[in-house]
Write a protein that holds these residues in place. Structure first.
Motif, PDB file in Angstrom:
ATOM      1  N   UNK A 220      36.320  33.899  33.287  1.00  0.00           N
ATOM      2  CA  UNK A 220      35.191  34.782  33.475  1.00  0.00           C
ATOM      3  C   UNK A 220      35.169  35.791  32.325  1.00  0.00           C
ATOM      4  N   UNK A 221      34.000  36.295  32.013  1.00  0.00           N
ATOM      5  CA  UNK A 221      33.851  37.125  30.813  1.00  0.00           C
ATOM      6  C   UNK A 221      34.790  38.332  30.794  1.00  0.00           C
ATOM      7  N   UNK A 222      35.027  38.923  31.935  1.00  0.00           N
ATOM      8  CA  UNK A 222      35.807  40.167  31.977  1.00  0.00           C
ATOM      9  C   UNK A 222      37.279  39.981  31.594  1.00  0.00           C
ATOM     10  N   UNK A 223      37.761  38.747  31.585  1.00  0.00           N
ATOM     11  CA  UNK A 223      39.169  38.520  31.252  1.00  0.00           C
ATOM     12  C   UNK A 223      39.361  37.689  29.987  1.00  0.00           C
ATOM     13  N   UNK A 224      38.279  37.208  29.405  1.00  0.00           N
ATOM     14  CA  UNK A 224      38.386  36.399  28.188  1.00  0.00           C
ATOM     15  C   UNK A 224      39.096  37.162  27.087  1.00  0.00           C
ATOM     16  N   UNK A 225      40.034  36.490  26.436  1.00  0.00           N
ATOM     17  CA  UNK A 225      40.772  37.103  25.352  1.00  0.00           C
ATOM     18  C   UNK A 225      41.957  37.934  25.801  1.00  0.00           C
ATOM     19  N   UNK A 226      42.067  38.168  27.106  1.00  0.00           N
ATOM     20  CA  UNK A 226      43.179  38.971  27.621  1.00  0.00           C
ATOM     21  C   UNK A 226      44.089  38.166  28.558  1.00  0.00           C
ATOM     22  N   UNK A 227      43.518  37.283  29.327  1.00  0.00           N
ATOM     23  CA  UNK A 227      44.287  36.467  30.273  1.00  0.00           C
ATOM     24  C   UNK A 227      44.381  35.043  29.750  1.00  0.00           C
ATOM     25  N   UNK A 228      45.494  34.387  30.052  1.00  0.00           N
ATOM     26  CA  UNK A 228      45.676  32.996  29.673  1.00  0.00           C
ATOM     27  C   UNK A 228      46.279  32.224  30.830  1.00  0.00           C
ATOM     28  N   UNK A 229      45.607  31.145  31.207  1.00  0.00           N
ATOM     29  CA  UNK A 229      46.131  30.278  32.260  1.00  0.00           C
ATOM     30  C   UNK A 229      46.829  29.094  31.626  1.00  0.00           C
ATOM     31  N   UNK A 230      47.901  28.667  32.264  1.00  0.00           N
ATOM     32  CA  UNK A 230      48.615  27.477  31.812  1.00  0.00           C
ATOM     33  C   UNK A 230      49.248  26.802  33.021  1.00  0.00           C
ATOM     34  N   UNK A 231      49.710  25.587  32.811  1.00  0.00           N
ATOM     35  CA  UNK A 231      50.346  24.869  33.905  1.00  0.00           C
ATOM     36  C   UNK A 231      51.450  23.982  33.382  1.00  0.00           C
TER      37      UNK A 231
END
Length: 118
Positions: A61-72
């Motif tokens: 979502x736009x509010x977290x782009x560039x700050x949060x990263x998901x991985x698995x």
């Protein structure tokens, strides 16, 4: 029975970082898109990020782009959420979710609290 267990939340100052983890069990993890949702006090549940089964395609979502990263890690049945440059408005309960269809889920964990404050 499908189960998701989150960990890694805590209290940090603005600009800080946290890494959330989610351990999955009871289903074929590698075949499922996984996501994170959050709910701030007094606000609606917010879909923030998901990652496809192969770990190639992600949505933020736009509010977290560039700050949060998901991985698995499909070998470990784990999904992670790296939270960087945290803001006070990121304060919320964060839930790991098994995605059913786009931006809906059928299984959710118990949540882990993230608090960002001075």
């Amino acid at each position: 029975e499908a189960q998701l267990v989150e960990s890694g939340g805590g209290s940090v100052q603005p600009g800080g970082s946290l890494r959330l983890s989610c351990a999955a069990s009871g289903f074929t993890f590698s075949m499922n898109t996984m996501g994170w949702v959050r709910q701030a006090p007094g606000k609606a549940l917010e879909w923030i990020v998901h990652i496809n089964s192969g770990g190639i395609t992600t949505y933020y979502t736009d509010s977290v782009k560039g700050r949060f990263t998901i991985s698995r890690d499909n070998a470990k049945n784990m999904v992670y959420l790296q939270l960087n440059s945290l803001k006070t408005e990121d304060t919320a309960m964060y839930y790991c979710a098994r995605v059913l269809v786009y931006k809906t889920y059928d299984v959710r964990g118990q949540g882990t609290q993230v608090t960002v404050s001075l």
